[in-house]
Design a protein around this motif. Structure first.
Motif, mmCIF file in Angstrom:
data_model
loop_
_atom_site.group_PDB
_atom_site.id
_atom_site.type_symbol
_atom_site.label_atom_id
_atom_site.label_comp_id
_atom_site.label_asym_id
_atom_site.label_seq_id
_atom_site.Cartn_x
_atom_site.Cartn_y
_atom_site.Cartn_z
ATOM 1 N N ILE A 97 0.873 -1.173 0.000
ATOM 2 C CA ILE A 97 0.000 0.000 0.000
ATOM 3 C C ILE A 97 0.910 1.223 0.000
ATOM 4 C CG2 ILE A 97 -1.803 1.218 1.269
ATOM 5 C CD1 ILE A 97 -2.033 -1.550 2.901
ATOM 6 N N ILE A 98 0.689 2.130 -0.933
ATOM 7 C CA ILE A 98 1.494 3.363 -0.955
ATOM 8 C C ILE A 98 0.557 4.537 -0.689
ATOM 9 C CG2 ILE A 98 2.928 4.883 -2.374
ATOM 10 C CD1 ILE A 98 4.146 2.411 -3.617
ATOM 11 N N LEU A 99 0.955 5.357 0.284
ATOM 12 C CA LEU A 99 0.025 6.369 0.792
ATOM 13 C C LEU A 99 0.806 7.476 1.490
ATOM 14 C CD1 LEU A 99 -3.221 6.430 1.980
ATOM 15 C CD2 LEU A 99 -2.019 5.581 3.962
ATOM 16 N N LYS B 246 10.389 1.877 9.463
ATOM 17 C CA LYS B 246 10.058 2.697 10.631
ATOM 18 C C LYS B 246 9.233 1.942 11.665
ATOM 19 C CE LYS B 246 12.047 6.106 8.535
ATOM 20 N NZ LYS B 246 13.397 6.503 8.947
ATOM 21 N N GLY B 247 8.813 0.731 11.318
ATOM 22 C CA GLY B 247 8.052 -0.052 12.284
ATOM 23 C C GLY B 247 7.726 -1.430 11.730
ATOM 24 N N LYS C 228 3.290 9.400 10.587
ATOM 25 C CA LYS C 228 3.516 10.829 10.442
ATOM 26 C C LYS C 228 4.474 11.136 9.287
ATOM 27 C CE LYS C 228 3.430 13.079 14.381
ATOM 28 N NZ LYS C 228 3.769 13.495 15.766
ATOM 29 N N ALA C 229 4.403 12.370 8.806
ATOM 30 C CA ALA C 229 5.183 12.754 7.620
ATOM 31 C C ALA C 229 6.690 12.651 7.855
ATOM 32 C CB ALA C 229 4.812 14.179 7.205
ATOM 33 N N GLU D 291 2.992 7.268 15.738
ATOM 34 C CA GLU D 291 2.294 7.281 17.023
ATOM 35 C C GLU D 291 1.402 6.051 17.038
ATOM 36 O OE1 GLU D 291 1.603 12.017 17.902
ATOM 37 O OE2 GLU D 291 0.042 10.880 16.876
ATOM 38 N N THR D 292 1.327 5.387 18.181
ATOM 39 C CA THR D 292 0.478 4.198 18.240
ATOM 40 C C THR D 292 -0.016 3.977 19.657
ATOM 41 O OG1 THR D 292 0.345 1.826 17.717
ATOM 42 C CG2 THR D 292 2.462 2.628 18.544
ATOM 43 N N GLY D 293 -1.103 3.275 19.774
ATOM 44 C CA GLY D 293 -1.660 2.960 21.088
ATOM 45 C C GLY D 293 -2.708 1.866 20.947
#
Ligand SMILES: [Fe+2]
Length: 227
Positions: A69-71, A149-150, A201-202, A207-209
């Motif tokens: 997925i590119i977004l 990044k994750g 984020k750009a 951010e995650t929860g």
């Protein structure tokens, strides 16, 4: 519950074990529930899924098994870590090559890598017998690039976070029953079902929860699942 706040998300990720009995009917049921959101829903397979059967049913306008997925400056990669007949996971050479190619071809994009099986042990020893078997090869690919990044996984039915070098690894609660963290044998945690939200984020940070449902009939759900 998810619809109470911050709705709609850009997309929903379903990180595997969408079926328990591997039937087409179970995927049709998933499709009916998630199509109602009228949002992009991207699915990857877990050890309780049959990838081909899943893709047969979940290839619609809203619910898909797309692998990249590119977004908005990001790519999200969905890997298949399933091994037929086994609960543990393994990434085939073709999956590792796909991961490597996407990272190489899109070095300008921040990347979130998703797969069903946990890639490191969780200190829940009975679950740690069924992790990703070839995580060493997986991290060899990850470590070649700076744009990861994750890493996001399902499978462990519990909240989990760790770091591999500077890359965060997150496990996600189940939308069904929860497994007790730190247990040596199969044990359930009475925590309510939940999900993980992510804000990509750009600047490449995430951010995650965790959010959990307020009300859940634990006993009824267990009996319906045959536990
Ligand atoms: Fe699983």
């Amino acid at each position: 519950m998810a619809k109470k706040k911050n709705w709609p998300p850009d997309l929903v990720l379903a990180t595997g074990d969408l079926s328990q009995d591997e039937s087409k009917e179970s995927y049709r049921s998933f499709l009916k529930t998630f199509s109602a959101f009228k949002l992009p829903v991207f699915c990857l397979p877990g050890n309780h899924d049959v990838p081909e059967r899943m893709t047969d049913v979940l290839s619609t306008e809203f619910v898909q098994t797309t692998r990249q997925i590119i977004l908005d400056g990001w790519q999200i990669l969905l890997l298949d870590s399933t091994v037929p007949g086994q609960h543990g996971g393994n990434l085939k050479k073709s999956e590792l090559a796909f991961l490597n190619e996407c990272l190489y071809e899109n070095e300008n994009l921040h990347t979130l890598v998703c797969l069903h099986h946990n890639v490191i042990p969780t200190n829940t020893s009975w679950l740690d017998t069924m992790t990703l078997k070839n995580s060493r090869e997986f991290f060899q690919v990850i470590d070649r690039f700076s744009n990861v990044k994750g890493i996001l996984t399902g499978h462990i039915h519990q909240e989990f976070s760790a770091l591999h070098r500077n890359v965060p690894i997150w496990g996600t609660p189940s939308t069904c029953i929860q497994f007790l963290s730190g247990s040596s044998k199969f044990s359930l945690d009475p925590l309510h079902p939940g999900f993980r939200w992510l804000n990509l984020k750009a600047d490449g940070s995430i951010e995650t929860g965790i959010k959990r449902v307020d009300k859940f009939d634990f006993t009824a759900d267990l009996s319906s699942k045959g536990y």
